[in-house]
Design a protein around this motif. Structure first.
Motif, PDB file in Angstrom:
ATOM      1  N   UNK A  90       0.816  -1.211   0.000  1.00 34.33           N
ATOM      2  CA  UNK A  90       0.000   0.000   0.000  1.00 34.33           C
ATOM      3  C   UNK A  90       0.852   1.265   0.000  1.00 34.33           C
ATOM      4  N   UNK A  91       2.133   1.158   0.410  1.00 39.69           N
ATOM      5  CA  UNK A  91       3.043   2.314   0.406  1.00 39.69           C
ATOM      6  C   UNK A  91       3.953   2.315  -0.822  1.00 39.69           C
ATOM      7  N   UNK A  92       3.622   1.497  -1.816  1.00 38.50           N
ATOM      8  CA  UNK A  92       4.397   1.410  -3.052  1.00 38.50           C
ATOM      9  C   UNK A  92       5.817   0.893  -2.826  1.00 38.50           C
ATOM     10  N   UNK A  93       5.986   0.045  -1.823  1.00 40.56           N
ATOM     11  CA  UNK A  93       7.267  -0.595  -1.584  1.00 40.56           C
ATOM     12  C   UNK A  93       7.215  -2.043  -2.051  1.00 40.56           C
ATOM     13  N   UNK A  94       8.311  -2.557  -2.629  1.00 34.60           N
ATOM     14  CA  UNK A  94       8.309  -3.948  -3.074  1.00 34.60           C
ATOM     15  C   UNK A  94       8.103  -4.917  -1.912  1.00 34.60           C
ATOM     16  N   UNK A  95       7.240  -5.894  -2.126  1.00 33.82           N
ATOM     17  CA  UNK A  95       6.956  -6.898  -1.108  1.00 33.82           C
ATOM     18  C   UNK A  95       8.059  -7.941  -0.994  1.00 33.82           C
ATOM     19  N   UNK A 122       0.722 -14.927   2.237  1.00 39.59           N
ATOM     20  CA  UNK A 122       0.804 -13.775   3.129  1.00 39.59           C
ATOM     21  C   UNK A 122       1.285 -12.532   2.386  1.00 39.59           C
ATOM     22  N   UNK A 123       2.174 -12.721   1.396  1.00 42.28           N
ATOM     23  CA  UNK A 123       2.598 -11.599   0.566  1.00 42.28           C
ATOM     24  C   UNK A 123       1.511 -11.206  -0.419  1.00 42.28           C
ATOM     25  N   UNK A 138      -0.964  -4.559  -3.499  1.00 41.81           N
ATOM     26  CA  UNK A 138      -1.894  -3.515  -3.916  1.00 41.81           C
ATOM     27  C   UNK A 138      -1.687  -3.081  -5.360  1.00 41.81           C
ATOM     28  N   UNK A 139      -0.498  -3.342  -5.919  1.00 45.16           N
ATOM     29  CA  UNK A 139      -0.218  -2.905  -7.285  1.00 45.16           C
ATOM     30  C   UNK A 139       0.867  -3.803  -7.873  1.00 45.16           C
ATOM     31  N   UNK A 140       0.773  -4.048  -9.190  1.00 39.60           N
ATOM     32  CA  UNK A 140       1.789  -4.811  -9.914  1.00 39.60           C
ATOM     33  C   UNK A 140       2.367  -3.917 -11.005  1.00 39.60           C
ATOM     34  N   UNK A 141       3.679  -3.796 -11.025  1.00 35.41           N
ATOM     35  CA  UNK A 141       4.355  -3.024 -12.063  1.00 35.41           C
ATOM     36  C   UNK A 141       5.410  -3.882 -12.743  1.00 35.41           C
ATOM     37  N   UNK A 142       5.803  -3.471 -13.934  1.00 32.21           N
ATOM     38  CA  UNK A 142       6.927  -4.064 -14.647  1.00 32.21           C
ATOM     39  C   UNK A 142       8.200  -3.285 -14.295  1.00 32.21           C
ATOM     40  N   UNK A 143       9.375  -3.863 -14.525  1.00 33.15           N
ATOM     41  CA  UNK A 143      10.604  -3.241 -14.012  1.00 33.15           C
ATOM     42  C   UNK A 143      10.793  -1.772 -14.357  1.00 33.15           C
ATOM     43  N   UNK A 194      -8.352  -4.916 -12.024  1.00 29.78           N
ATOM     44  CA  UNK A 194      -7.900  -3.743 -12.783  1.00 29.78           C
ATOM     45  C   UNK A 194      -7.334  -2.664 -11.864  1.00 29.78           C
ATOM     46  N   UNK A 195      -7.884  -2.540 -10.683  1.00 34.87           N
ATOM     47  CA  UNK A 195      -7.412  -1.510  -9.754  1.00 34.87           C
ATOM     48  C   UNK A 195      -5.966  -1.733  -9.329  1.00 34.87           C
ATOM     49  N   UNK A 196      -5.460  -2.945  -9.523  1.00 33.66           N
ATOM     50  CA  UNK A 196      -4.077  -3.257  -9.164  1.00 33.66           C
ATOM     51  C   UNK A 196      -3.113  -3.057 -10.327  1.00 33.66           C
ATOM     52  N   UNK A 197      -3.639  -2.682 -11.482  1.00 33.47           N
ATOM     53  CA  UNK A 197      -2.825  -2.512 -12.677  1.00 33.47           C
ATOM     54  C   UNK A 197      -2.519  -1.040 -12.923  1.00 33.47           C
TER      55      UNK A 197
END
Length: 484
Positions: free
Chosen positions: A88-93, A144-145, A150-155, A199-202
């Motif tokens: 949720x804080x845009x940090x990698x899990x 658990x991860x 909350x979001x999936x991004x490409x490199x 879609x909200x995670x893209x």
């Protein structure tokens, strides 16, 4: 006007600054480390990409600050398929699962079994290295991860997030996720549902020539860049390489980087998933590509040089001293599995035909030939899809070797062109996309073909000799597969 191109590769981050006459005024690269925590696994830490960019830009800021201060736009290129899963804080899990990771083979097979028609919309059957199967794997093996995602991004789009604060991707990179409807150039709701993603995670989708956001002022001040300058949509590395050599609607090329691609652009979407060809969106609106994707390219040579403990340049010189033509040793280059034409994450590397008299030069020649034979398989797939070629360009780090390029020409029976600056392809292409997004110039007017450096003509007698070795190479793969 000056433009910065950044290429987030697997082995290094590369950067170039290009002016509006296409002169490269600065270039640099920063090596990256790769983690292999188990057989068939391949990971990187996303923040290592950021650190590498900061290292390059900080160095330039100290050495040539006026150059950085004059940059008017930024373009991005990057390795495809990697799953950057954010909280949720845009940090990698967790570390990013990369394109050459095979852990999601069962999930990819399940997607193909349960959704066989999707391959025609998504350009190719699901493969383990794609992003979608990895999300299924994460849900099953790291629930658990997955629950915190909350979001999936490409490199490259994680780098964009750092630069702009925006969650954005573009068509060519999104094409390799197995979530994009290639014809519609939009996320496929059916594919998202099949892998349990919303879609909200893209990220938001744009074209590679569009502006995705502006450079964050605080970051600009720290790095010596102008605040708010546009960051272009950019491209996946293969498509950025195509932009770099002007391959938009025509102009086939081989990319010989860490991995390999045999790439043919088109103005039509013509999928052929049965041959494991990737038919993806190009970074240019209204354009697509057919691409044979090879998981093992110049990385095989780097691996072999590491084993014998000698510089690549010295080893290539020793190979050049051998008589031209096929060697006695065969090498299967499948150190990371293979996609085209096998879609086989469990394929492995193999030397065959050695004797007590075999030396390191013969082994290195076998590595060069093995990668070339993989490109021959790719060319056969393209021919079966109706794409016949008489010439192609060669780009990527492996293109620095005239020896390897000539060997490829002989194996493929193709006239191969090297362009000036071709080894910088993706970063240079990213800079071209930055210029188009910033200035509004049509990318077709910018992305012209660079001057030809040299041409490798195939030698018919060697092409004929290599045909028998290609057949033996294919039999060796079948034997390796049967022995597992």
């Amino acid at each position: 006007m000056l433009f910065l191109g950044l290429d987030i590769g697997t082995s290094a981050v590369k950067a170039v600054i290009v002016d509006d006459k296409e002169a490269v005024l600065a270039e640099s690269e920063q090596p990256l480390s790769l983690s292999r925590p188990g057989p068939g696994l391949s990971e990187q830490n996303a923040d290592d990409w950021i650190a590498a960019i900061e290292t390059i830009l900080t160095r330039w800021q100290a050495e040539q600050p006026a150059l950085l201060a004059a940059v008017e736009g930024i373009g991005l290129s990057g390795q495809m398929h990697g799953s950057v899963c954010l909280d949720a804080e845009d940090r990698p899990l967790a570390p990013v699962i990369l394109w050459n990771d095979g852990r999601a083979a069962a999930e990819a097979a399940e997607l193909n079994r349960d959704h066989p028609d999707l391959a025609w919309r998504l350009g190719v059957p699901a493969m383990p290295g794609f992003t979608a199967p990895k999300l299924l794997w994460l849900a099953r093996h790291r629930p658990e991860l997955r629950a915190r995602l909350r979001r999936v991004l490409l490199p490259k789009d994680y780098v964009r997030l750092w630069l702009t604060g925006e969650h954005v991707s573009e068509m060519s990179d999104a094409a390799g996720s197995w979530w994009l409807d290639q014809a519609e150039r939009d996320w496929s709701d059916a594919a998202l549902a099949a892998s349990g993603v919303e879609r909200s995670q893209m990220p938001r989708l744009i074209e590679g020539t569009e502006v995705s956001g502006g450079l964050r002022p605080a970051l600009a001040a720290r790095l010596g860049l102008k605040p708010g300058i546009p960051v272009a949509g950019g491209a996946g590395d293969a498509m950025a390489g195509a932009i770099g050599i002007g391959a938009i609607a025509d102009g086939a090329f081989l990319s010989l980087g860490t991995s390999g691609q045999f790439f043919v652009p088109s103005t039509e979407y013509r999928p052929l998933p049965d041959k494991f060809l990737h038919t993806f969106c190009h970074a240019v609106p209204g354009h697509w590509v057919q691409m044979a994707a090879l998981l093992n390219g110049a990385s095989c040579l780097a691996w072999a040089a590491g084993l014998v403990g000698e510089p690549i340049e010295k080893l290539l010189a020793e190979v050049a001293a051998l008589p031209p033509g096929p060697g006695r040793v065969l090498f299967l280059p499948y150190l990371a599995g293979e996609r085209t034409p096998h879609n086989d994450a469990e394929a492995t590397g193999l030397f065959a035909g050695m004797t007590g008299a075999t030396g390191k030069a013969e082994l290195i020649r076998a590595v060069l030939e093995g990668v070339a034979f993989s490109f021959a398989d790719a060319a056969t797939c393209l021919a079966e899809a109706g794409t016949e070629l008489s010439e192609a360009a060669v780009i990527g780090g492996g293109a620095r070797s005239p020896l390897w390029v000539q060997l490829l020409a002989d194996v493929l029976g193709l006239r191969l062109l090297r362009y000036r600056g071709g080894e910088k392809g993706p970063a240079f292409g990213a800079a071209r996309l930055a210029r188009s997004a910033t200035s509004g110039e049509p990318i077709g007017a910018i992305a012209t073909k660079p001057p030809i450096l040299d041409i490798a003509e195939p030698r018919p007698e060697l092409t004929a000799a290599y045909a028998d070795r290609i057949a033996a190479f294919r039999r060796l793969y079948q034997a390796e597969k049967a022995a597992r």
